[in-house]
Design an enzyme around this catalytic site. Structure first.
Site, PDB file in Angstrom:
ATOM      1  N   HIS A   1     -11.322  -2.807   3.267  1.00 25.37           N
ATOM      2  CA  HIS A   1     -11.001  -2.510   4.696  1.00 25.37           C
ATOM      3  C   HIS A   1     -11.713  -1.123   5.181  1.00 25.37           C
ATOM      4  CE1 HIS A   1      -8.255  -0.242   2.781  1.00 25.37           C
ATOM      5  NE2 HIS A   1      -8.065   0.587   3.916  1.00 25.37           N
ATOM      6  N   ASP A   2     -12.307  -0.377   4.411  1.00 25.97           N
ATOM      7  CA  ASP A   2     -13.115   0.525   4.637  1.00 25.97           C
ATOM      8  C   ASP A   2     -14.502   0.831   4.559  1.00 25.97           C
ATOM      9  OD1 ASP A   2     -10.612   2.022   5.075  1.00 25.97           O
ATOM     10  OD2 ASP A   2     -10.403   2.567   2.914  1.00 25.97           O
TER      11      ASP A   2
ATOM     12  N   ASP B   1       0.562  -1.083   0.009  1.00 29.27           N
ATOM     13  CA  ASP B   1       0.197   0.052   0.025  1.00 29.27           C
ATOM     14  C   ASP B   1       0.961   1.322   0.158  1.00 29.27           C
ATOM     15  OD1 ASP B   1      -2.323   1.464   0.562  1.00 29.27           O
ATOM     16  OD2 ASP B   1      -3.272  -0.298   1.610  1.00 29.27           O
TER      17      ASP B   1
ATOM     18  N   ASP C   1      -2.933   5.012  -1.940  1.00 25.99           N
ATOM     19  CA  ASP C   1      -3.757   5.311  -1.099  1.00 25.99           C
ATOM     20  C   ASP C   1      -4.081   6.912  -1.246  1.00 25.99           C
ATOM     21  OD1 ASP C   1      -5.239   4.864   1.477  1.00 25.99           O
ATOM     22  OD2 ASP C   1      -4.185   6.736   2.141  1.00 25.99           O
TER      23      ASP C   1
ATOM     24  N   GLU D   1      -6.324   4.340  -5.670  1.00 22.46           N
ATOM     25  CA  GLU D   1      -7.549   4.529  -4.885  1.00 22.46           C
ATOM     26  C   GLU D   1      -7.991   5.781  -5.419  1.00 22.46           C
ATOM     27  OE1 GLU D   1      -9.613   4.650  -0.366  1.00 22.46           O
ATOM     28  OE2 GLU D   1      -7.608   5.507  -0.892  1.00 22.46           O
TER      29      GLU D   1
END
Ligand code: GLC
Ligand code: CA
Length: 558
Positions: free
Chosen positions: A330-331, A99, A198, A255
């Site tokens: 995961h969000d 990430d 990210d 993202e």
């Protein structure tokens, strides 16, 4: 870049390392735990594995607050463990993605610490420090609540679009950019498969940092209009690519929230900044507005608008490149909580949601536990929860006058912790997550204790075996080329609570998913030849008329 790239027929899997497998019994998932379970990932058939951050971090935001980009957080292991994981994965044909969190770092990063001590240092220029006396430089709100500015006591304020422990990095500074590129090459030189990147659409801030019209308590304004996909961001992203990714065989998955359809080509087109990207335009149909407590539940929001946003994303993206498709990460809470009323949850519904997303055009990302059909676990109190965003939404609910008892169940629906509890491997205590029976760092009673790897491996009809089958279909000689490259076209649009599309290429495939709780008839625009995969048995055909059971989905050839 994505049309004919080496990764186009791959399947990706996201691991939340803190909760995947604890190899040394301290209650925290770790790198050696992942290495231990590589055979499981190989048995699923996944080729790319994205790890949420494992860098050194005070873990204010689950590791998305990095204090050393070139070191591993001791709670996850060491650099040696990481090198071994990369090598062992490679042996199994799996490439690892890390990430990349470069919109911000941690306030505990040595750069920021030095910037605090020495306002004239080079490092102070890596951040957004503004002198503005007693009041913040503008009225932007942070995405985790409150002002996006924090004073440091000497008249300076620094910008943080996320928590105040996540100071934003100043990409206008060429020295900072060079540091970031060196760090990225350090990792790619280790043989990484690439990065998930990210919050990357936030790295450019609107010049002049202007205030906006007050729209929230305290006179604040949401920061997206001033800090997301701002003109000029392309110069940074082009340079980033040239200095780093272009020099390696790697995949980059951005993202990239907020990219308007006409800019998709800049992001993932032929000469785009990234290989592929997550499109969030259809991730939050409940559009929660002020806080999770006011968010609508499944069945209460506009189904057709949601469906049309999936269709639009698909048709626009396939013109120019290849998107990364996902149902969970995961969000978010578990997908069934988002899309299906709780009374209707079942393994068959999980399979239907799986088919809905998996056969879309793009590279599929499966989030850990999705392949087991996990539902949200049962959190009983706010003290059981860890996520910074959950605590913020809980606070907002109280500010709006809710009691703790009223607020908890409402925010639990959408809490990010729903997807962050330990991965269940077997039927033993805590799902066999820890090497010893230690209590995991985060825990809530699972919705279904039988949804675990051991149990589902032994049941031919399990969600796990269904996912394995979907992956095998995507890789098969017969259907693979069509699943990967086939043209996407929505069909049966006049039916409500139905998502249906064809994928046509070598073969003609169709996916029809009912999100209705009733049986129904639909008139297909083709004569079906065969059903390749079904979420549950019981459909019937008469010519082009198909009778579907509640929440049933089919993959057909015609
Ligand atoms: C991304 C991550 C999220 C994190 C945020 C700030 O949205 O997915 O988990 O909180 O960025 O880094
Ligand atoms: Ca551990």
């Amino acid at each position: 870049m994505g049309k004919d790239a080496w990764w186009k027929n791959k399947v990706a899997y996201q691991i939340y390392p803190r909760s995947f497998r604890d190899s040394n019994g301290d209650g925290i998932g770790d790198l050696n735990g992942i290495t231990e379970k590589l055979d499981y990932l190989q048995s699923l058939g996944v080729d790319l594995v994205w790890l949420s951050p494992v860098y050194r971090s005070p873990m204010d935001d689950g590791g998305y607050d990095i204090s050393d980009y070139e070191d591993i957080n001791p709670m996850f292991g060491s650099m040696k463990d990481m090198d071994r994981l990369i090598a062992e994965a490679k042996k199994r044909g799996i490439r690892l993605l890390m990430d990349l969190v470069v919109n911000h770092c941690s306030d505990e990063h040595p750069w920021f610490q030095k910037a605090l001590r020495e306002p004239n240092s080079e490092e102070a220029g890596y951040f957004w420090f503004v002198r503005s006396g007693d009041a913040p430089p503008n009225n932007w709100a942070s995405m985790f609540g409150g002002s996006a500015w924090e004073p440091v006591g000497d008249g300076r304020w620094y910008m943080h679009l996320f928590s105040k422990k996540q100071p934003d990095l100043n990409w206008e500074n060429p020295k900072l950019r060079r540091k970031i590129y060196e760090m990225i090459r350090f990792w790619l030189d280790k043989g990484l498969g690439g990065f998930r990147i990210d919050a990357i659409t936030h790295i450019k801030k609107m010049p002049g940092l202007p205030s906006g019209p007050a729209e929230r308590p305290g006179g604040l304004v949401g920061c997206h209009a001033y800090t997301r996909c701002i003109d000029g961001i392309g110069e940074f992203l082009t340079e980033l690519r040239k200095e780093t990714f272009d020099r390696y065989e790697c995949i980059t998955v951005a993202e990239a929230a907020g990219v308007p359809p006409h800019q998709l080509k800049d992001y993932v087109g032929e000469d785009g900044y990234f290989s592929t990207m997550f499109d969030f335009s259809y991730a939050e149909p409940y559009n929660y507005g002020r806080g999770w407590h006011t968010a609508k539940g499944p069945g209460e929001w506009d189904f057709r608008a949601w469906r049309d946003s999936i269709y639009l994303s698909q048709t626009e993206t396939q013109k120019i490149g290849r998107g990364a498709v996902f149902l969970e990460n995961h969000d978010y809470p578990r997908a069934c909580q988002k899309f299906v009323p709780a009374k209707d949850h079942s393994p068959a519904v999980q399979k239907m949601l799986g088919q809905l997303f998996f056969y879309l055009y793009g590279i599929p990302f499966i989030y850990q536990g999705q392949e087991l059909g996990l539902d949200n676990p049962h959190f009983q109190s706010i003290d059981q929860m860890d996520d910074i965003s959950t605590k913020n939404h809980y606070r907002i609910a109280m500010e709006d006058g809710l009691s703790p008892e009223e607020a908890l169940p409402l925010i639990c629906r959408y809490s990010r912790d729903n997807a962050r509890t330990p991965f269940p491997w077997d039927n033993t205590e805590y799902g066999g997550f820890c090497a010893s029976g230690t209590k995991p760092w985060l825990w809530a009673e699972p919705a279904d204790p039988k949804a675990n790897v051991l149990q589902e491996s032994s049941e031919p009809d399990s969600v796990l075996n269904f996912y394995k089958e979907m992956i095998a279909i995507r890789k098969s000689e017969t259907y693979g080329p069509t699943v990967v490259d086939g043209f996407f076209k929505p069909i049966l649009k006049r039916y409500d609570k139905l998502i249906a599309y064809t994928r046509t290429g070598d073969r003609n495939l169709a996916v029809v998913c009912s999100l209705s709780d009733r049986s129904r008839f639909v008139r297909l625009p083709f004569l079906p030849k065969k059903v390749i995969q079904r979420s549950c048995a019981g459909e019937s055909f008469r010519g082009q008329t198909l009778k579907l059971l509640p929440y049933q989905s089919l993959l057909m050839e015609f």
